[in-house]
Design a protein around this motif. Structure first.
Motif, PDB file in Angstrom:
ATOM      1  N   GLU A  86       0.809  -1.216   0.000  1.00 11.43           N
ATOM      2  CA  GLU A  86       0.000   0.000   0.000  1.00 11.43           C
ATOM      3  C   GLU A  86       0.844   1.270   0.000  1.00 11.43           C
ATOM      4  N   SER A  87       2.116   1.173   0.422  1.00 10.35           N
ATOM      5  CA  SER A  87       3.006   2.306   0.181  1.00 10.35           C
ATOM      6  C   SER A  87       4.323   1.752  -0.374  1.00 10.35           C
ATOM      7  N   PRO A  88       4.502   1.798  -1.687  1.00  6.73           N
ATOM      8  CA  PRO A  88       5.643   1.160  -2.344  1.00  6.73           C
ATOM      9  C   PRO A  88       6.990   1.797  -2.028  1.00  6.73           C
ATOM     10  N   VAL A  89       6.978   3.036  -1.590  1.00  8.83           N
ATOM     11  CA  VAL A  89       8.223   3.725  -1.266  1.00  8.83           C
ATOM     12  C   VAL A  89       8.080   4.338   0.121  1.00  8.83           C
ATOM     13  N   VAL A  90       9.043   4.080   1.006  1.00  9.97           N
ATOM     14  CA  VAL A  90       8.993   4.718   2.323  1.00  9.97           C
ATOM     15  C   VAL A  90      10.323   5.405   2.620  1.00  9.97           C
ATOM     16  N   VAL A  91      10.259   6.401   3.481  1.00  9.78           N
ATOM     17  CA  VAL A  91      11.459   7.113   3.913  1.00  9.78           C
ATOM     18  C   VAL A  91      11.830   6.638   5.305  1.00  9.78           C
ATOM     19  N   VAL A  92      13.113   6.362   5.516  1.00  5.66           N
ATOM     20  CA  VAL A  92      13.582   5.937   6.838  1.00  5.66           C
ATOM     21  C   VAL A  92      13.642   7.154   7.752  1.00  5.66           C
ATOM     22  N   LEU A  93      12.971   7.067   8.907  1.00 12.22           N
ATOM     23  CA  LEU A  93      12.888   8.228   9.794  1.00 12.22           C
ATOM     24  C   LEU A  93      13.783   8.106  11.013  1.00 12.22           C
TER      25      LEU A  93
END
Lengths: 167, 180
Positions: free
Chosen positions: B47-54
């Protein structure tokens, strides 16, 4: 037509395209490397082996791991995450994987080593199935590139068995 | 001064037809971005193909600001994979590595335990109260590749919203004043 904004935009787009292209090539060069790591694991001691009050078996082992992962490193390798699992089958579970030890290796110079350690994570079964249980050690490695696709593989060392009695 | 003057002039000289054309092309840009995002969702099954590492909990592998590409396939989850999971009662998904797997023989249901490479202990403290294992439905995808630094754009924009508005304003102005 040839304003500052347009030129800056064109330059930026071109730079980003080239960068993406170079990243893709760097990632591709990793596929040309065919690594051949080796590993050997010995169980030096079974420190203790008992049933927890909640009914789950737990065992503590002292392990000797010697491994050579030098061939995994290429110019695009940021780090290799290596870990050893105990894997076994029980009547209820088709697969149990328990990490016993792991390490992060960031350079080729540190990728050939021998260590003696007790298990870093607890070896607990979901239930009471560990007595006399046959299991294998599996060394997994996950290669993290500087950029691009990640790689993983493993070596399975079969034929280990836990004791028949608690101790 | 010259640039500002030109900008003001070009705004004054706008005509209805031109405004409409620009509105349409702006709409095209927005919808094509949406189409690409939704297509990625279909291809990767996540559902979210790209994520940012936080957070820094996966350092030195993933640093804050790296972008991860996710993939959600039918393949079973195995130890060592880096998964993105949601915990009930937490809004932000977590990216950590699987260290233990117990897979049922009869229905294939899995119990997994995760841990951040840079954290001392496993993730049971992060899970919902009393939760010992993650199940399949908690997991949004597994990381398959990554791109360093690019995610900083999003981090900066979420933490300093003013920059986001300045950027959107500047882009909007550029679209309005550009003549093709």
């Amino acid at each position: 037509m040839h304003s500052f904004g347009y030129r800056a935009n064109a330059l930026f787009t071109f730079a980003v395209t080239i960068l993406a292209f170079i990243c893709a090539i760097a990632s591709f060069t990793d596929t040309l490397n065919s690594p051949s790591p080796t590993v050997e694991v010995k169980v030096l001691n079974i420190n203790w082996f008992q049933k927890q009050p909640n009914g789950n078996d737990e065992v503590s082992l002292t392990l000797n791991i010697s491994t050579d992962l030098q061939t995994l490193f290429t110019w695009n390798t940021k780090q290799v995450f290596v870990f050893l699992t105990a894997e076994y089958v029980t009547p209820k579970h088709a697969l149990n994987q328990i990490s016993l030890w792991d390490g992060i290796i960031q350079s080729k110079e540190h990728s050939k080593f021998t260590i003696t350690t007790s298990n870093k994570y607890r070896f607990i079964d979901q239930g009471s199935n560990l007595r006399g249980r046959e299991f294998n050690f599996t060394l997994h490695w996950h290669v993290m590139p500087k950029t691009g696709k990640m790689f993983a593989n493993k070596i399975v060392l079969p034929g280990y068995r836990l004791p028949e009695e608690y101790r | 001064m010259g640039m500002i003057g030109e900008t003001v002039d070009s705004i004054k000289s706008l005509q209805i037809r031109q405004v409409l054309t620009q509105a349409v092309s702006l709409g095209m840009i927005v919808t094509s971005a949406l189409i690409i995002w939704k297509a990625l969702m279909c291809i990767t099954g996540s559902e979210s193909p790209v994520v940012v590492v936080l957070s820094g909990s996966m350092e030195p592998g993933f640093k804050r600001g790296d972008i991860l590409f996710l993939h959600m396939s039918k393949e079973p989850i195995r130890a060592g994979e880096i998964v993105v999971f949601n915990v009930d009662g937490r809004e932000i998904p977590i990216v950590h590595r699987v260290i233990k797997v117990h897979e049922r023989g009869d229905n294939g249901e899995v119990d997994v335990l995760t841990k951040g490479d840079n954290n001392y202990g496993d993730d049971r403290l992060l899970y919902a109260h009393g939760q010992l294992w993650l199940q399949r439905h908690h997991i949004m995808g597994r990381a398959v590749g990554f791109l360093p630094y690019v995610g900083w754009v999003t981090i900066i924009m979420t933490e300093k919203p003013i920059i986001k508005y300045i950027l959107i304003g500047a882009l909007g102005l550029l679209v309005i004043t550009s003549k093709e």
